[in-house]
Design an enzyme around this catalytic site. Structure first.
Site, PDB file in Angstrom:
ATOM      1  N   ASP A  39       0.814  -1.134   0.009  1.00  0.00           N
ATOM      2  CA  ASP A  39      -0.144   0.155  -0.024  1.00  0.00           C
ATOM      3  C   ASP A  39       0.857   1.204   0.117  1.00  0.00           C
ATOM      4  O   ASP A  39       1.504   1.659   1.029  1.00  0.00           O
ATOM      5  CB  ASP A  39      -0.905  -0.207   1.178  1.00  0.00           C
ATOM      6  CG  ASP A  39      -1.615   1.443   1.583  1.00  0.00           C
ATOM      7  OD1 ASP A  39      -1.899   1.958   0.473  1.00  0.00           O
ATOM      8  OD2 ASP A  39      -1.939   1.622   2.763  1.00  0.00           O
ATOM      9  N   ASP A  43      -4.060   4.053   2.890  1.00  0.00           N
ATOM     10  CA  ASP A  43      -5.442   3.794   3.236  1.00  0.00           C
ATOM     11  C   ASP A  43      -5.485   2.405   3.749  1.00  0.00           C
ATOM     12  O   ASP A  43      -6.711   2.107   4.087  1.00  0.00           O
ATOM     13  CB  ASP A  43      -6.260   4.076   1.864  1.00  0.00           C
ATOM     14  CG  ASP A  43      -6.050   3.206   0.885  1.00  0.00           C
ATOM     15  OD1 ASP A  43      -5.041   2.508   0.893  1.00  0.00           O
ATOM     16  OD2 ASP A  43      -6.909   3.397  -0.192  1.00  0.00           O
ATOM     17  N   ASP A 225     -10.754 -15.930 -15.042  1.00  0.00           N
ATOM     18  CA  ASP A 225     -11.470 -16.303 -14.069  1.00  0.00           C
ATOM     19  C   ASP A 225     -12.861 -16.952 -14.386  1.00  0.00           C
ATOM     20  O   ASP A 225     -13.412 -16.849 -15.438  1.00  0.00           O
ATOM     21  CB  ASP A 225     -12.111 -14.911 -13.087  1.00  0.00           C
ATOM     22  CG  ASP A 225     -12.922 -15.248 -11.920  1.00  0.00           C
ATOM     23  OD1 ASP A 225     -12.009 -15.729 -10.985  1.00  0.00           O
ATOM     24  OD2 ASP A 225     -13.852 -14.863 -11.775  1.00  0.00           O
ATOM     25  N   GLU A 286      -8.623 -20.498 -15.403  1.00  0.00           N
ATOM     26  CA  GLU A 286      -8.887 -20.995 -13.959  1.00  0.00           C
ATOM     27  C   GLU A 286     -10.265 -21.904 -14.207  1.00  0.00           C
ATOM     28  O   GLU A 286     -11.486 -21.445 -14.412  1.00  0.00           O
ATOM     29  CB  GLU A 286      -9.529 -19.945 -13.008  1.00  0.00           C
ATOM     30  CG  GLU A 286      -9.784 -20.517 -11.648  1.00  0.00           C
ATOM     31  CD  GLU A 286     -10.715 -19.555 -10.816  1.00  0.00           C
ATOM     32  OE1 GLU A 286     -10.911 -19.641  -9.547  1.00  0.00           O
ATOM     33  OE2 GLU A 286     -11.646 -18.817 -11.604  1.00  0.00           O
TER      34      GLU A 286
END
Length: 566
Positions: A39, A43, A225, A286
């Site tokens: 990060d 945040d 996906d 996948e």
């Protein structure tokens, strides 16, 4: 693309021009789950600039490519797998300019970049779905999704009995503009993730355009996906999975929304799109399927280039079982001209440093928490994980690593109930813990706020106190550390060319031992892994790398070694 990028990646262009030498056939690919990697903004959620800041660490690890889980615009109901805009970056992760900079910096270091693509469903906030809700039944807008009339006298019953992967019904009824109940729409996952209708040419053309958008920016490929879920059986017949079935369909039973033949024509079409571009762009599926033979159907020459080897991932720490799935993989994938792929962990499964020490059944997607049966013993899990990785990275083909496994991170089991965010947790009324435990932000620096994940000390899921000892800084200079092991394995794999080698099984070590030799252009490496209960006598040879330190000529239990036996 910068001149540095061009010079680094073009150094292998001549090799790539030779059939069968494409980079993805032998690459070690590192999965980045962006919200939990690094990060930069403070945040508490990882972002693209954070990834860019850590690329040198991936160079030192020795990986060839990275795969980024979704960073697109999204309401984040399912951690970004609910996409509202496939051509933009969610502000949580930065901007398109941040993506372009990250891509250029990765390429400049010789690291290729694969991005996630989510074609089975969109977010309910996608402009197409919002237009569908506002349109009439039978309209072109609704034809992009799986809208159906309900059963019963007034359409009050769903069109069939399908259940969501995340629990609960797979259908939700809409409300018409006048406030009356309307049609139902299909969502194999969360209610906020409506399924596209892939029989619609407009959907097909939209995704060709999305592919080209990212290929034009320079990405090296796509992880797809739910690649086995786009096509549903005609008529949408009723189906209820068995109680202990894996949620994504990796079992033997025929499921009308998994693995239908029609998906293959979609990927033949995509293959042609990628072929328009230079540089051996790759598609990785996948696809949760019960056998490697069925998985191999996804990687025939004109379809996908890789498919995750989930039968291998789901194999327990058992030498005969591991030998069987390796042998089947090295038969089935090369038979269709594809590389075998190997993987032990990702963002959807219990981390293998915990999973390999479980003593109770744990179907994929259920996760583990404080009350789960068969709790792992951490020391046993880590030892087996290190040994399993030592086996995996010797195997011919391509391998995937999941961020943090190079640190030996276990599944986080003791997450407080009030911080869990996986839709599975909520849609099963807290019966399944889901996937939060493998998604906790990874530790970089032992004495920094959030262990160096975020400069502010914020972290979207809490990190365990014991992770200070697993932080990268704690392992950097420790030859006994898991990080040191991974670096050594990757460097030795590259030096000996094991990814393009040929495997020969070695017998005579007993049923509890996995033993093989890899013949490669740059030498032979003998691999022996002890999954039994007693030490194993090793052949004469020089130890190249071992998952644990040992003395003498006997290999301890739950340990693997690479030997040079010339």
């Amino acid at each position: 693309m910068t001149s540095t990028t061009t010079s680094v990646l073009s150094s292998t262009a001549a090799e790539s021009d030779r059939p069968g030498s494409e980079w993805w056939r032998t690459a070690v690919i590192y999965q980045i789950y962006p919200r939990s990697f690094a990060d930069a903004s403070g945040d508490g959620i990882g972002d693209l600039r954070g990834i860019t800041s850590r690329l040198d660490d991936l160079v030192s690890l020795g990986v060839d490519a990275v795969w980024l889980s979704p960073f697109y615009r999204s309401p984040q109901h399912d951690a970004g797998y609910d996409v509202a805009d496939y051509r933009d970056v969610d502000p949580l992760f930065g901007t398109l300019a941040d993506f372009d900079e990250m891509l250029a910096q990765a390429h400049a270091r010789g690291i290729r970049v694969i991005v996630d693509l989510v074609p089975n469903h969109s977010s309910d906030q996608h402009e197409w779905f919002q237009a569908a809700l506002a349109a009439e039944p039978g309209s072109p807008e609704r034809a992009r999704y799986m809208f159906r009339d309900g059963k019963g006298e007034n359409g009050e019953l769903p069109p069939n009995n399908w259940e969501s992967v995340f629990g609960g019904p797979a259908w939700t009824r809409t409300t018409d503009p006048d406030g009356t109940p309307g049609q139902w729409y299909l969502h194999l996952f969360d209610v906020s993730q409506p399924d596209f209708d892939w029989s619609n040419p407009e959907v097909q053309e939209e995704f060709r355009s999305i592919l080209r958008f990212w290929l034009d920016r320079g990405v090296d490929g796509f992880r797809v996906d739910v690649a086995h879920g786009l096509v549903k059986t005609d008529g949408l017949p009723d189906h209820l999975p068995s109680v202990d079935a894996d949620s994504m369909g990796g079992g033997e039973e025929d499921v009308p929304y998994w693995g239908q033949d029609g998906v293959h024509e979609i990927y033949r079409d995509w293959n042609r799109v990628l072929a328009e571009y230079d540089g051996d762009r790759a598609l990785c599926a996948e696809a949760w399927l019960p056998t490697v033979d069925k998985t191999a159907l996804w990687v025939r020459p004109d379809e996908m280039h890789q498919a995750f080897n989930f039968p291998y991932l789901m194999t327990e720490w058992n030498a005969p079982a591991i030998r069987t799935v390796i042998a089947e993989s090295l038969r089935a994938f090369p038979a269709v001209g594809a590389p075998a792929t190997w993987v032990l962990s990702n963002h959807d499964v219990v981390r293998h440093a915990s999973r390999l020490a479980l003593t109770a059944e744990n179907p994929q997607g259920h996760g583990i928490g404080p009350d789960s049966p068969g709790q792992p013993i951490p020391e046993v899990g880590l030892r087996r994980a290190r040994a399993a990785t030592t086996v995996m990275l010797a195997l011919p083909g391509s391998a995937y690593l999941y961020q943090g496994e190079e640190l030996g991170l276990p599944e986080v089991i003791q997450l407080p109930d009030d911080v869990r965010q996986d839709p599975t947790w909520f849609r099963t009324n807290r019966e399944r813990y889901g996937r939060d435990g493998c998604r906790v932000p990874i530790p970089w620096t032992s004495d920094a706020p959030a262990y160096g994940f975020s400069p502010s000390g914020e972290s979207w899921l809490p990190q365990p106190a014991e992770w200070a000892d697993l932080a990268r800084s704690s392992q950097e200079d420790d030859p006994e550390s898991t990080l040191w092991l991974y670096r050594t394995l990757l460097a030795t794999r590259r030096a000996h060319g094991l990814g393009s080698g040929r495997l020969e099984w070695l017998d005579g070590y007993g049923d509890d031992v996995l033993a093989f030799r890899v013949h490669a252009d740059d030498g032979e490496v003998t691999v022996i892994a002890n999954a039994g209960q007693a030490p194993v006598t090793l052949p004469a040879g020089t130890v190249l790398v071992a998952s644990e330190r040992f003395e003498g000529g006997e290999l301890p239990v739950d340990t693997a070694v690479w030997l040079s036996t010339r």
